[in-house]
Design a protein around this motif. Structure first.
Motif, PDB file in Angstrom:
ATOM      1  N   UNK A  18       0.830  -1.193   0.000  1.00 51.54           N
ATOM      2  CA  UNK A  18       0.000   0.000   0.000  1.00 51.54           C
ATOM      3  C   UNK A  18       0.868   1.247   0.000  1.00 51.54           C
ATOM      4  N   UNK A  19       0.409   2.276   0.672  1.00 50.33           N
ATOM      5  CA  UNK A  19       1.122   3.546   0.748  1.00 50.33           C
ATOM      6  C   UNK A  19       1.899   3.607   2.062  1.00 50.33           C
ATOM      7  N   UNK A  20       3.189   3.916   1.964  1.00 44.66           N
ATOM      8  CA  UNK A  20       4.032   4.070   3.145  1.00 44.66           C
ATOM      9  C   UNK A  20       4.759   5.399   3.007  1.00 44.66           C
ATOM     10  N   UNK A  21       4.520   6.298   3.954  1.00 43.43           N
ATOM     11  CA  UNK A  21       5.119   7.620   3.887  1.00 43.43           C
ATOM     12  C   UNK A  21       5.852   7.982   5.161  1.00 43.43           C
ATOM     13  N   UNK A  22       6.790   8.908   5.019  1.00 45.90           N
ATOM     14  CA  UNK A  22       7.560   9.425   6.152  1.00 45.90           C
ATOM     15  C   UNK A  22       7.617  10.934   6.015  1.00 45.90           C
ATOM     16  N   UNK A  23       7.346  11.633   7.106  1.00 49.96           N
ATOM     17  CA  UNK A  23       7.463  13.083   7.115  1.00 49.96           C
ATOM     18  C   UNK A  23       8.292  13.476   8.337  1.00 49.96           C
ATOM     19  N   UNK A  61      -0.723  14.966   3.621  1.00 44.77           N
ATOM     20  CA  UNK A  61      -0.605  15.617   2.310  1.00 44.77           C
ATOM     21  C   UNK A  61       0.841  15.885   1.933  1.00 44.77           C
ATOM     22  N   UNK A  62       1.678  16.224   2.910  1.00 45.94           N
ATOM     23  CA  UNK A  62       3.108  16.429   2.621  1.00 45.94           C
ATOM     24  C   UNK A  62       3.717  15.133   2.087  1.00 45.94           C
ATOM     25  N   UNK A  63       3.345  14.005   2.690  1.00 44.74           N
ATOM     26  CA  UNK A  63       3.858  12.722   2.215  1.00 44.74           C
ATOM     27  C   UNK A  63       3.295  12.388   0.836  1.00 44.74           C
ATOM     28  N   UNK A  64       1.993  12.569   0.655  1.00 49.52           N
ATOM     29  CA  UNK A  64       1.368  12.252  -0.634  1.00 49.52           C
ATOM     30  C   UNK A  64       1.965  13.070  -1.771  1.00 49.52           C
ATOM     31  N   UNK A  99       4.896  13.922  -2.164  1.00 44.84           N
ATOM     32  CA  UNK A  99       6.226  13.434  -2.541  1.00 44.84           C
ATOM     33  C   UNK A  99       6.170  12.084  -3.265  1.00 44.84           C
ATOM     34  N   UNK A 100       4.961  11.529  -3.416  1.00 41.45           N
ATOM     35  CA  UNK A 100       4.793  10.247  -4.106  1.00 41.45           C
ATOM     36  C   UNK A 100       5.214  10.406  -5.559  1.00 41.45           C
ATOM     37  N   UNK A 101       6.136   9.576  -6.023  1.00 44.55           N
ATOM     38  CA  UNK A 101       6.531   9.675  -7.432  1.00 44.55           C
ATOM     39  C   UNK A 101       5.336   9.431  -8.345  1.00 44.55           C
TER      40      UNK A 101
END
Length: 91
Positions: free
Chosen positions: A17-22, A80-83, A85-87
């Motif tokens: 799924x989606x994995x983000x880091x801020x 939203x900051x993480x999203x 940065x999604x390529x």
């Protein structure tokens, strides 16, 4: 309280799924934080909050944790900051 986003990144795969880091600095707190975000569908998010470098005070991290739980705008800002940065997928 103001928040300064230091950096963000996100990946997506069918398996994870989606994995983000801020990484962010919370005004008035000495140590910066990193929130790790996870979602299978980019709608329902879970998170883990840590100090990003050296440890800060327990009181500070508990205050940020409380704000994450109570302030949807603050939480959405980090998601939203993480999203952002999604390529981009080329189709």
């Amino acid at each position: 309280m103001n928040v300064n986003i230091i950096g963000s990144r996100m990946t997506h795969s069918k398996e994870s799924g989606y994995v983000g880091h801020v990484e962010f600095q919370y005004e008035g707190h000495e140590a910066p934080y990193e929130i790790t975000l996870h979602s299978k569908n980019a709608k329902d998010w879970s998170y883990s909050l840590l100090f990003s470098k050296e440890s800060g005070s327990e009181e500070d991290i508990l205050a940020v944790e409380e704000r994450l739980e109570e302030d949807d705008d603050f939480y959405d800002l980090l998601v939203n900051a993480a999203l952002q940065s999604l390529p981009r997928q080329e189709g």
